[in-house]
Design a protein around this motif. Structure first.
Motif, PDB file in Angstrom:
ATOM      1  N   GLY A   1       0.782  -1.233   0.000  1.00 41.10           N
ATOM      2  CA  GLY A   1       0.000   0.000   0.000  1.00 41.10           C
ATOM      3  C   GLY A   1       0.813   1.281   0.000  1.00 41.10           C
ATOM      4  N   VAL A   2       2.146   1.173   0.019  1.00 37.41           N
ATOM      5  CA  VAL A   2       2.993   2.366  -0.009  1.00 37.41           C
ATOM      6  C   VAL A   2       3.681   2.435  -1.370  1.00 37.41           C
ATOM      7  N   VAL A   3       3.596   3.605  -2.016  1.00 42.59           N
ATOM      8  CA  VAL A   3       4.268   3.792  -3.302  1.00 42.59           C
ATOM      9  C   VAL A   3       5.711   4.212  -3.025  1.00 42.59           C
ATOM     10  N   ILE A   4       6.652   3.443  -3.571  1.00 41.56           N
ATOM     11  CA  ILE A   4       8.070   3.667  -3.280  1.00 41.56           C
ATOM     12  C   ILE A   4       8.844   3.822  -4.585  1.00 41.56           C
ATOM     13  N   PRO A   5       9.574   4.937  -4.752  1.00 36.08           N
ATOM     14  CA  PRO A   5      10.425   5.072  -5.939  1.00 36.08           C
ATOM     15  C   PRO A   5      11.553   4.038  -5.898  1.00 36.08           C
ATOM     16  N   VAL A   6      11.926   3.532  -7.081  1.00 36.77           N
ATOM     17  CA  VAL A   6      12.963   2.510  -7.160  1.00 36.77           C
ATOM     18  C   VAL A   6      14.103   3.008  -8.048  1.00 36.77           C
ATOM     19  N   ILE A   7      15.318   2.874  -7.533  1.00 36.74           N
ATOM     20  CA  ILE A   7      16.518   3.327  -8.227  1.00 36.74           C
ATOM     21  C   ILE A   7      17.393   2.124  -8.530  1.00 36.74           C
ATOM     22  N   ASP A   8      17.927   2.061  -9.750  1.00 34.36           N
ATOM     23  CA  ASP A   8      18.889   1.026 -10.092  1.00 34.36           C
ATOM     24  C   ASP A   8      20.266   1.540  -9.676  1.00 34.36           C
ATOM     25  N   LEU A   9      20.852   0.931  -8.649  1.00 31.43           N
ATOM     26  CA  LEU A   9      22.147   1.416  -8.163  1.00 31.43           C
ATOM     27  C   LEU A   9      23.231   1.272  -9.224  1.00 31.43           C
ATOM     28  N   ARG A  10      23.108   0.261 -10.105  1.00 26.07           N
ATOM     29  CA  ARG A  10      24.082   0.143 -11.193  1.00 26.07           C
ATOM     30  C   ARG A  10      24.025   1.396 -12.063  1.00 26.07           C
ATOM     31  N   GLY A  11      22.819   1.814 -12.413  1.00 23.52           N
ATOM     32  CA  GLY A  11      22.656   3.017 -13.227  1.00 23.52           C
ATOM     33  C   GLY A  11      23.144   4.249 -12.482  1.00 23.52           C
ATOM     34  N   ARG A  12      22.867   4.305 -11.184  1.00 23.30           N
ATOM     35  CA  ARG A  12      23.259   5.445 -10.362  1.00 23.30           C
ATOM     36  C   ARG A  12      24.768   5.613 -10.353  1.00 23.30           C
ATOM     37  N   PHE A  13      25.471   4.475 -10.334  1.00 20.17           N
ATOM     38  CA  PHE A  13      26.924   4.514 -10.257  1.00 20.17           C
ATOM     39  C   PHE A  13      27.577   4.358 -11.623  1.00 20.17           C
ATOM     40  N   SER A  14      26.791   4.510 -12.694  1.00 20.38           N
ATOM     41  CA  SER A  14      27.305   4.405 -14.069  1.00 20.38           C
ATOM     42  C   SER A  14      27.985   3.060 -14.346  1.00 20.38           C
ATOM     43  N   LEU A  15      27.435   2.000 -13.758  1.00 15.54           N
ATOM     44  CA  LEU A  15      27.902   0.653 -14.061  1.00 15.54           C
ATOM     45  C   LEU A  15      26.994   0.091 -15.154  1.00 15.54           C
ATOM     46  N   PRO A  16      27.475  -0.886 -15.928  1.00 13.73           N
ATOM     47  CA  PRO A  16      26.603  -1.433 -16.976  1.00 13.73           C
ATOM     48  C   PRO A  16      25.366  -2.094 -16.361  1.00 13.73           C
ATOM     49  N   GLU A  17      24.194  -1.869 -16.973  1.00 12.05           N
ATOM     50  CA  GLU A  17      22.978  -2.489 -16.453  1.00 12.05           C
ATOM     51  C   GLU A  17      22.945  -3.951 -16.864  1.00 12.05           C
ATOM     52  N   VAL A  18      22.299  -4.762 -16.043  1.00 12.14           N
ATOM     53  CA  VAL A  18      22.161  -6.184 -16.348  1.00 12.14           C
ATOM     54  C   VAL A  18      20.698  -6.580 -16.171  1.00 12.14           C
ATOM     55  N   GLU A  19      20.324  -7.690 -16.805  1.00 12.78           N
ATOM     56  CA  GLU A  19      18.968  -8.208 -16.613  1.00 12.78           C
ATOM     57  C   GLU A  19      18.834  -8.743 -15.188  1.00 12.78           C
ATOM     58  N   PRO A  20      17.667  -8.535 -14.557  1.00 14.22           N
ATOM     59  CA  PRO A  20      17.471  -9.096 -13.218  1.00 14.22           C
ATOM     60  C   PRO A  20      17.578 -10.629 -13.245  1.00 14.22           C
ATOM     61  N   THR A  21      18.062 -11.196 -12.138  1.00 13.76           N
ATOM     62  CA  THR A  21      18.166 -12.655 -12.004  1.00 13.76           C
ATOM     63  C   THR A  21      17.364 -13.079 -10.773  1.00 13.76           C
ATOM     64  N   GLU A  22      17.410 -14.370 -10.472  1.00 10.68           N
ATOM     65  CA  GLU A  22      16.787 -14.887  -9.242  1.00 10.68           C
ATOM     66  C   GLU A  22      17.359 -14.197  -8.009  1.00 10.68           C
ATOM     67  N   GLN A  23      18.630 -13.771  -8.100  1.00  8.09           N
ATOM     68  CA  GLN A  23      19.318 -13.184  -6.947  1.00  8.09           C
ATOM     69  C   GLN A  23      19.025 -11.695  -6.774  1.00  8.09           C
ATOM     70  N   THR A  24      18.510 -11.044  -7.827  1.00  5.41           N
ATOM     71  CA  THR A  24      18.289  -9.597  -7.776  1.00  5.41           C
ATOM     72  C   THR A  24      17.325  -9.246  -6.640  1.00  5.41           C
ATOM     73  N   ARG A  25      17.656  -8.186  -5.913  1.00  5.86           N
ATOM     74  CA  ARG A  25      16.816  -7.758  -4.788  1.00  5.86           C
ATOM     75  C   ARG A  25      16.569  -6.256  -4.861  1.00  5.86           C
ATOM     76  N   ILE A  26      15.487  -5.844  -4.212  1.00  8.03           N
ATOM     77  CA  ILE A  26      15.227  -4.411  -4.006  1.00  8.03           C
ATOM     78  C   ILE A  26      15.364  -4.170  -2.507  1.00  8.03           C
ATOM     79  N   ILE A  27      16.360  -3.355  -2.146  1.00 11.60           N
ATOM     80  CA  ILE A  27      16.563  -3.021  -0.727  1.00 11.60           C
ATOM     81  C   ILE A  27      15.808  -1.722  -0.469  1.00 11.60           C
TER      82      ILE A  27
END
Length: 153
Positions: A51-77
């Motif tokens: 019920g809470v709307v939360i903005p989501v940031i890709d830390l890879r993008g934030r740090f100018s690292l290459p983006e990757v496809e999400p995997t089973e291990q990918t998490r949102i902290i």
């Protein structure tokens, strides 16, 4: 003696990073993210978490690292920064470690291509294992927070 702090360890590529446990609210599996137009490229959109709307940031993008496809291990902290909740997409979130605040050295200018202003420091966990501590208030600077607060409404 410095104080003991608990730190959540997560990875981006081959590097390990840490965020203090008291700033982390929850760690979620990857979920559908609603895109939002006219935001920074590293802002992936928003999620509705209990019920809470939360903005989501890709830390890879934030740090100018290459983006990757999400995997089973990918998490949102989900962290609390300046009275707002923000989700960080990370490659994986592995464990919780106890650190002595004295073991955190100030960061070199650039670590793994990430500017030092985003970093609180580097902690030595063992001879082979370094943990890069994030400075959350810099990862999201003031103007970005204002823009993200607009997303929550």
């Amino acid at each position: 003696m410095g104080e003991e702090i608990k730190v959540i360890v997560f990875t981006l590529g081959s590097e390990e990073y840490g965020i203090e446990v008291d700033k982390v609210q929850t760690i979620e599996r990857m979920m559908p993210i609603t895109r939002v137009p006219k935001t920074y490229s590293f802002v992936k959109g928003v999620i509705n978490l209990r019920g809470v709307v939360i903005p989501v940031i890709d830390l890879r993008g934030r740090f100018s690292l290459p983006e990757v496809e999400p995997t089973e291990q990918t998490r949102i902290i989900i962290v609390a920064v300046n009275d707002m909740q923000v989700g960080f997409i990370v490659d994986s979130a592995s464990d919780v470690v106890d650190l002595n605040s004295d073991s955190i050295d100030s960061p070199p200018e650039v670590v793994g291509g990430i500017k030092a202003k985003y970093l609180r420091g580097v902690a030595k966990l063992s001879e082979e294992r370094l943990l890069v501590m994030l400075n959350l208030s810099e990862v999201l600077n003031k103007s970005e927070i204002i823009q993200l607060e607009g997303l929550e409404e």
